[in-house]
Write an enzyme that holds these catalytic residues in place. Structure first.
Site, mmCIF file in Angstrom:
data_model
loop_
_atom_site.group_PDB
_atom_site.id
_atom_site.type_symbol
_atom_site.label_atom_id
_atom_site.label_comp_id
_atom_site.label_asym_id
_atom_site.label_seq_id
_atom_site.Cartn_x
_atom_site.Cartn_y
_atom_site.Cartn_z
ATOM 1 N N HIS A 69 -35.043 -5.195 -20.956
ATOM 2 C CA HIS A 69 -35.169 -6.639 -20.761
ATOM 3 C C HIS A 69 -33.795 -7.276 -20.542
ATOM 4 O O HIS A 69 -33.583 -8.007 -19.567
ATOM 5 C CB HIS A 69 -35.853 -7.243 -21.993
ATOM 6 N N GLU A 70 -32.878 -6.995 -21.457
ATOM 7 C CA GLU A 70 -31.553 -7.614 -21.337
ATOM 8 C C GLU A 70 -30.801 -7.100 -20.115
ATOM 9 O O GLU A 70 -30.050 -7.846 -19.480
ATOM 10 C CB GLU A 70 -30.742 -7.380 -22.607
ATOM 11 N N HIS B 183 -31.812 -9.149 -17.159
ATOM 12 C CA HIS B 183 -31.004 -10.376 -17.066
ATOM 13 C C HIS B 183 -29.636 -10.057 -16.472
ATOM 14 O O HIS B 183 -29.126 -10.788 -15.617
ATOM 15 C CB HIS B 183 -30.807 -10.976 -18.463
ATOM 16 N N HIS C 233 -29.665 -9.552 -12.762
ATOM 17 C CA HIS C 233 -29.812 -10.831 -12.070
ATOM 18 C C HIS C 233 -28.449 -11.504 -11.923
ATOM 19 O O HIS C 233 -28.135 -12.092 -10.872
ATOM 20 C CB HIS C 233 -30.768 -11.720 -12.869
#
Length: 680
Positions: free
Chosen positions: A465-466, A469, A472
C-alpha cells in the site's frame, strides 16, 4: 554561520546525520527571509501575462521552502525528542503564519489571475494550467477575497489549528509510548506466537527488566489481541489502547478539549468563506460534490454490508458462547482468528515464516520493475536518521536516475505509529532540476537474533500500500511540483495507487515472487495459498462497516455538528447505533486518538478510503484479465495514472486507463458482497 547549517543545504539530499534541533529556528529565519525577498521582488512590479514572468518565480520559492521543511517534519515523526518537538512546534507556527499570509496576498492572486486571463494561457501545458487554476481556487479557500478583519481572523484560525493538530498527534504518541506492561508469568502469554514473545523478552531485557514487556505498538498489541488466550490480558491492553489520550486513560495527554476547539475553529473558518459547514469547505477540493453525496455513498455501502455483517457477527458469538463467553470488543480479534483457523484451516501466523521482509522487498521491487520497466537498486552512501533505514534509487532502463526513496521499516520508541509515505523532494525541471524522493515508513517487528523480520500477510499488504503511494510520487512525469506526483490529486483519489497495489498480494504468481520460507526458501504451499485466498473475504462486511462507521462519524462531525452544544463522543455513539453491529464498551474513546481526522489531513475526507477502493478494485480488472505481470497493462496504468500526478481530473485519467467510468461492482465482488446484494 548560516552556511554551516545542514538544513540550508538544499542542493542534494538532507544531511540527516548532521541535523540538530537547535538548527531549525535559525534555518527557518534564513528561509523565510529569502522566500519573502523573492516574492516581494516579483510582486513589486505589475505582473506580465506569461508563466515565466508572473508565477514561475513564486512557484519556485514555495517549492524551495517546502523542501527545506520536509526533513524537519519527517524527523519529528520518526525521531521525536523534547528538543526537536519544541523546535518543530515553534517553527510550524511561524511557517503556517507565513503560508496563510501568502495565500491571502491579493498581489499573489492577481499574478496568477493575470496568467489565467492572459493570451498565452491556452498554450500552456496541461500541468501549468492546472497549477494556475488550483492556485486561484486554493487562495479563495484561504480567504484572499475576504475583507481585512475576517481575513485576519481566518489567518489566526489557521495558525491556531496548526498548533492544536500538532499537539493532538503528539499526545497520541506520548500516550502510546508511556504504556508498558511487564508479564513475568509466561503462562499468561499462552497462544501468543513464539516470535512475538522473543521480541517481548528482548524488549524487557533492554529496559533492565525480567519477564516480557508488552506495549501498545502494533507489533506487540496486535498479536496479543489476536492470539492471547488470557482474556483478562486482552481486556487490559484493549482498554489501554482505546482510552489513549483521554480522561479515561489517565488524563495526562487528554485530547478532549483539543478536539472540541479544533471543530469549533474549522466551522468558523468555513463560515467566514460562506460555506454552511466545514465538510463542504473540505470537499471543495475533492471528487465528491458535497457532504450529502458522501453520506449517500456511505449509507449505501452500510446497507449492502449490514446483512452479511450480522451473519459474520453471529458466527463469532457462537464461537465465544462455546467457551462460555459473551462476546466483547476485546474478544473479536481473538475469536475471529479462531474462526478463520477453523473455517479455512488457516492462520496468519502460518504464513509469517514465508514472508521474510528481505524476500518481500526483493519481490516487490521485481514486480515493479516488470510492470513499469524501471530498475531499483540499493545505495549505502546516503546519510540516514537511524541505522535501520535503507535507501534506494529507481532508474530507467538506460540507467538514468528517475527517483529515490528512504525505507524506515521497524517500530521503535519515539516514532509515530502506523505506516505512511511522505515527500522529501518533488520532481521539477525549473529553475533547478530535481528528482522525486520519498519517505516510506512502516512499523514492523524488528529482526530477531535468529531470523529476519517476518511479516503477516496483512503487513505485506501494508508495505505494498505505502509503496503504491510512493510510486505515485516517484514515477510522475509532471515537472510542475504543485501537481507532480500526489500533489494536486483530490484527496478521495489519492488512495487509488496504494489500494491498487494491495491487489497483487493475493495473486499466486506474486506470492511466489515475494514469498519463500526464511530458512529453506520453499514457496508458500499450494494448499496454504488456497486457504489464504478463500479467507480473503472473511469478515469483509464487518470490516466495511467499521470503515463506514469512522467515515460517517467524520463527515457528520464536520457537517453542522456543534461541540459547544453536543458531545463528540455522543455523536460517535449515535453513528455506532446506526451502523455498528457490535458496539464497543462505554469506556472506549476512539475519537481521542483518531489522528487521521484531527491531525492527519483526513478531516471530512476519511470516506476517501472507501471511495478510492471503488477505483482501485475496478482498475485491477485488466490485470486479472491479462495477467499480473502483463507489461502492456502495467505501462498503461503507468502512463495514464502514475505518471500524470494531479495535472488532470482523476475521473478523466481513470477513463483513459479503463475506457469507461469506475463501477462499484468490482469492489462488491472483491469484498464478497455482490451476491449478497443480488440476493437481497
Amino acid at each position: 554561520m548560516a552556511n554551516d547549517n545542514p538544513l540550508l543545504d538544499l542542493d542534494g539530499l538532507p544531511r540527516f546525520a548532521h541535523i540538530e534541533p537547535s538548527q531549525v529556528a535559525p534555518a527557518l529565519d534564513v528561509m523565510l527571509d529569502e522566500t519573502r525577498a523573492t516574492v516581494e521582488a516579483r510582486l513589486s512590479r505589475a505582473p506580465g501575462p506569461g508563466w515565466d514572468d508572473a508565477v514561475g518565480p513564486l512557484e519556485a520559492a514555495e517549492t524551495r521552502l517546502k523542501r527545506f521543511w520536509s526533513p524537519v517534519a519527517h524527523l519529528n515523526a520518526v525521531a521525536d525528542s523534547a528538543a526537536l518537538r519544541e523546535a518543530y512546534n515553534a517553527g510550524l507556527g511561524r511557517l503556517t503564519s507565513y503560508q496563510t499570509g501568502y495565500a491571502q496576498d491579493e498581489r499573489v492572486y492577481r499574478a496568477y489571475q493575470a496568467v489565467a486571463d492572459g493570451p498565452d494561457f491556452a498554450g500552456l501545458s496541461e500541468a501549468r494550467r492546472k497549477v494556475v487554476t488550483n492556485a486561484l481556487r486554493d487562495m479563495r479557500l484561504s480567504g484572499v477575497a475576504l475583507p481585512a478583519a475576517p481575513k485576519a481572523r481566518f489567518k489566526a484560525i489557521q495558525e491556531r489549528l496548526s498548533e492544536l493538530t500538532s499537539r493532538f498527534e503528539q499526545n497520541v504518541l506520548d500516550a502510546t509510548d508511556t504504556f508498558s506492561l511487564i508479564i513475568e508469568d509466561e503462562a499468561r502469554l499462552q497462544g501468543i506466537p513464539a516470535s512475538v514473545l522473543a521480541q517481548a523478552r528482548a524488549e524487557a531485557q533492554r529496559r533492565g527488566r525480567d519477564g516480557f514487556l508488552l506495549t501498545l505498538q502494533a507489533p506487540s498489541y496486535v498479536p496479543v489481541m489476536t492470539y492471547a488466550q488470557d482474556r483478562a490480558l486482552r481486556r487490559q491492553l484493549y482498554e489501554a489502547y482505546v482510552t489513549r489520550a483521554s480522561q479515561a486513560g489517565g488524563g495526562r495527554y487528554d485530547n478532549t478539549t483539543l478536539t472540541d476547539e479544533i471543530l469549533v475553529l474549522r466551522q468558523e473558518a468555513a463560515a467566514l468563506l460562506g460555506y454552511p459547514h466545514y465538510a463542504d469547505y473540505s470537499l471543495a477540493t475533492k471528487m465528491a460534490r458535497d457532504a450529502a453525496e458522501v453520506e449517500t455513498f456511505l449509507t449505501d455501502l452500510a446497507r449492502r454490508a449490514r446483512p452479511a455483517a450480522l451473519k459474520e457477527l453471529a458466527d463469532l458469538k457462537v464461537m465465544a458462547q462455546a467457551d462460555g463467553i459473551s462476546l466483547e470488543a476485546w474478544d473479536t480479534a481473538y475469536y475471529s482468528e479462531r474462526l478463520k483457523e477453523r473455517r479455512y484451516q488457516f492462520s496468519e501466523e502460518d504464513l509469517r515464516p514465508y514472508f521474510p521482509l528481505p524476500r518481500v522487498l526483493e519481490g516487490l521491487f521485481t514486480l515493479t520493475e516488470r510492470l513499469y520497466d524501471v530498475r531499483i537498486r540499493a545505495r549505502r552512501d546516503i546519510e540516514v536518521w537511524h541505522p535501520d533505514v535503507l535507501f534506494y534509487e529507481i532508474t530507467d532502463p538506460d540507467g538514468a536516475s528517475r527517483a529515490q526513496f528512504y525505507l524506515d521499516l521497524y517500530a521503535r520508541e519515539r516514532k509515530r505509529g502506523g505506516a505512511w509515505m511522505d515527500e522529501c523532494c518533488v520532481r521539477q525541471r525549473h529553475p533547478i532540476p530535481s528528482l522525486p524522493v520519498a519517505y516510506l515508513t512502516c512499523n514492523f517487528a524488528a529482526p530477531a537474533a535468529d531470523h529476519p523480520s517476518l511479516l503477516r500477510h496483512d503487513e505485506v499488504e501494508t508495505l505494498f500500500h505505502e509503496f503504491g503511494h510512493g510510486l505515485h510520487h516517484m514515477l510522475t512525469q509532471v515537472d510542475e511540483p504543485a501537481v507532480s506526483g500526489i500533489n494536486g490529486v483530490p484527496w478521495d483519489a489519492v488512495e487509488l495507487p496504494s489500494q491498487f497495489m494491495e491487489n497483487f498480494c493475493w495473486e499466486r504468481d506474486v506470492i511466489d515472487l515475494i514469498g519463500g520460507h526464511y530458512r529453506t526458501g520453499a514457496p508458500v504451499p499450494g494448499d496454504l495459498f488456497a486457504r489464504l485466498r478463500s479467507a480473503r473475504t472473511f469478515q469483509a462486511a464487518l470490516q466495511m462497516l467499521r470503515q463506514v462507521e469512522f467515515a460517517l462519524f467524520d463527515i457528520r462531525l464536520h457537517a453542522g455538528f456543534d461541540p459547544t452544544t453536543g458531545s463528540v463522543h455522543a455523536l460517535l455513539e449515535a453513528v455506532r447505533d446506526e451502523v455498528a453491529v457490535l458496539k464497543p464498551p462505554a469506556f472506549n474513546r476512539f475519537e481521542n486518538s483518531f489522528t487521521h481526522i484531527f491531525a492527519g489531513g483526513y478531516a471530512a475526507g476519511y470516506y476517501s478510503y472507501k471511495w478510492a477502493e471503488v477505483l482501485s478494485a475496478d482498475a485491477f480488472g485488466p490485470f486479472e484479465e491479462h495477467g499480473v505481470f502483463d507489461r502492456a497493462t502495467g505501462l498503461a496504468f503507468l502512463h495514464n495514472i502514475l505518471e500524470r500526478g494531479g495535472e488532470a481530473d482523476p475521473r478523466e485519467l481513470f477513463a483513459r486507463f479503463r475506457g469507461r467510468a469506475p463501477c462499484i461492482d468490482a469492489l462488491l465482488k472483491q469484498s464478497g458482497l455482490y451476491e449478497t446484494e443480488e440476493g437481497a
